[in-house]
Write an enzyme that holds these catalytic residues in place. Structure first.
Site, PDB file in Angstrom:
ATOM      1  N   LYS A 153       0.854  -1.187   0.000  1.00 37.43           N
ATOM      2  CA  LYS A 153       0.000   0.000   0.000  1.00 37.43           C
ATOM      3  C   LYS A 153       0.890   1.238   0.000  1.00 37.43           C
ATOM      4  CE  LYS A 153      -4.043   1.855   2.450  1.00 37.43           C
ATOM      5  NZ  LYS A 153      -4.993   1.596   3.565  1.00 37.43           N
ATOM      6  N   ASP A 288     -14.061   0.847  10.264  1.00 42.65           N
ATOM      7  CA  ASP A 288     -14.298   1.132   8.843  1.00 42.65           C
ATOM      8  C   ASP A 288     -14.743  -0.153   8.147  1.00 42.65           C
ATOM      9  OD1 ASP A 288     -14.459   2.827   6.686  1.00 42.65           O
ATOM     10  OD2 ASP A 288     -12.364   2.648   6.128  1.00 42.65           O
TER      11      ASP A 288
END
Length: 533
Positions: A153, A288
């Site tokens: 990422k 989330d």
């Protein structure tokens, strides 16, 4: 913030007629000034609904505003229903940046000349792209010499400066609104923006996300319900995160889940259990949990396991908030509206001078029609929304520490009902919460807390004679010997009682060695105190 950016934001909001969403008598002076002085920026979307115009405006303003809209969509206690529904449709779809640039960022972060030194099969074509970061695939050789598929990422270049600029404007607007509008004092716009700022900036620190993932993985080690991918900290930096690549079915792909004969009822119930376990057992929850971050393992579909990714946003609650929440939930399950009202007052969520009787009646009026339905058909998330809407009339202030929890609960229930429409969240959650409350306030909880303090008490026990002696020296000289002597039985009794309690705790905990040591130390302390007194 540059003048050009400020003008672009103002232009976008006026072109979509966002100022027209505010009642005329509540429009702040600076909004009226903008509309009047920038008269050429007319509302070009009068044919669209208010919610749609707001959603399109936020999409045009970019990632920071899109994410703000996503957060607002979960605050149904603050927004009209039609606008909240429209904001929930916001999609954070951003074009990827060049793979060669991503590779360069990785090499610079890890201080290597060539990415091939650490990674094999690096793909410059991103696997996924979002507003803050994008993900690339590669392989590494792990500690056991095995090839491991990983994802890397990478934070977008220059995103921090853009975010800082937009957040600065949001903070200024929140402060102006807070002073200009009476209603703002209850809605606490400054605190809401600050909470959003903290959450967003935390997402920019991938080392923090990696640490969150490691903590969640440890909390659910050997769990049948949730798996968190391994984080490779040695390969990670603030702007680069390397994790185990997972292979699963997106939780939103119900057709694929049904095709492999997944136990959908068990999967839905485990989602609820995972949420409440994270909140009440661990005080550390993935905040989330939208469908894009949740997958289901393809192994053992009859005993399905969730896979959670993207741990950049986590929530925590203190002990008091957890207890009030659990007791509120149980009171709702039992339809004890008086207890719900009293808990809101006791916790400070509504003003202390609130009439409990009036608040109870208001809650009953809203909730009783809902509870006439079968429990399996009731949305617990919507019950909470109705509760908060009712509490607004009693000046309930926004509780920033509960924003993430409310959002996550709505996500969890929505996913659960999508997987198994007959999901009875009440039936699944009630036993868990009742057991947790008993553990927190019952005799067993007291025993555990006392046992946890044993090392501290054992360390301080030898100091008791000196403490007692020093206390006696403070007795005024004019006191008679009789008065002085009358202190002795009380002080010795106190020391003896504490000794017995500590030793008994050790014994009840089956720690005979600790009981013996504490007993010996206490005996010495007791006689030492007796001689000095």
């Amino acid at each position: 913030m540059s003048i050009a950016r400020l003008y672009y934001i103002t232009k976008t909001l006026l072109n979509y007629g966002i100022d027209e969403l505010i009642p005329k008598h509540k429009i702040p002076w600076f909004v009226k000034f903008s509309r009047g002085s920038l008269f050429w920026l007319n509302n070009k979307h009068r044919d669209k609904s208010a919610g749609l115009r707001l959603r399109l405006a936020l999409q045009n303003l970019g990632p920071v505003w899109i994410k703000f809209g996503q957060m607002l969509s979960t605050r149904r206690d603050l927004l009209p229903q039609d606008i909240a529904v429209e904001l929930a449709l916001l999609q954070d779809q951003v074009a990827p940046f060049e793979g060669a640039l991503a590779q360069k960022i990785i090499e610079q972060a890890l201080e290597i000349d060539d990415i091939g030194i650490l990674f094999n099969d690096f793909s410059q074509t991103p696997l996924a792209s979002a507003s803050i970061a994008q993900v690339h695939t590669a392989t590494i050789i792990d500690d056991q010499g095995l090839t491991q598929d990983v994802v890397i990422k990478v934070i977008r270049p220059d995103i921090k400066e853009k975010i800082d600029a937009d957040l600065a404007l949001m903070e200024k607007l929140a402060k102006v609104i807070n002073k200009a509008q009476k209603e703002a004092k209850r809605l606490r716009p400054v605190e809401v923006v600050q909470e959003y700022k903290k959450t967003l900036l935390d997402e920019l620190d991938l080392m923090r996300e990696g640490a969150n993932g490691i903590q969640l993985k440890r909390n659910f080690e050997d769990s049948d319900s949730l798996y968190i991918p391994t984080v490779y900290s040695d390969y990670s930096r603030n702007n680069v995160l390397v994790m185990e690549r997972i292979y699963g079915i997106a939780v939103s792909d119900t057709e694929a889940l049904l095709a492999q004969n997944t136990n959908m009822k068990l999967l839905a119930e485990r989602g609820v259990e995972v949420f409440f376990t994270q909140v009440f057992r661990d005080s550390f929850f993935h905040a989330d949990m939208h469908p894009g971050n949740i997958f289901v393992s393809t192994e053992h579909p009859e005993n399905p396991k969730y896979i959670g990714i993207d741990c950049g946003i986590v929530g925590t609650l203190n002990k008091e908030d957890k207890r009030y929440l659990a007791e509120n939930f149980i009171a709702f399950f039992n339809r004890d509206y008086r207890q719900v009202a009293q808990l809101h007052v006791d916790s400070g969520w509504v003003p202390a001078d609130t009439s409990v009787e009036e608040f109870e009646f208001a809650i009953r009026t809203v909730c009783e029609p809902i509870f006439n339905k079968p429990l399996a058909e009731i949305s617990f998330g919507h019950v909470l929304v109705n509760l908060f809407n009712t509490a607004r009339r009693f000046n309930m202030q926004v509780q920033p520490q509960l924003v993430l929890l409310q959002k996550t609960l709505l996500y969890v229930e929505g996913l659960g009902r999508q997987l198994y429409p007959q999901l009875d969240l009440w039936k699944t959650a009630k036993p868990f919460l009742e057991d947790w409350v008993k553990e927190q306030v019952g005799p067993l909880s007291v025993m555990k807390q006392m046992y946890a303090n044993l090392p501290f008490w054992a360390e301080k026990m030898p100091e008791l004679p000196d403490l007692i002696y020093q206390n006696l020296k403070r007795i005024p000289q004019q006191q008679t010997q009789v008065q002085h002597q009358s202190q002795k039985p009380m002080l010795l009794g106190l020391l003896g009682a504490s000794t017995l309690i500590v030793a008994a705790m050790c014994y009840l905990a089956n720690d005979l060695l600790a009981a013996s040591i504490v007993g010996l130390i206490s005996l010495i302390s007791f006689f030492s105190a007796w001689r000095r007194i």
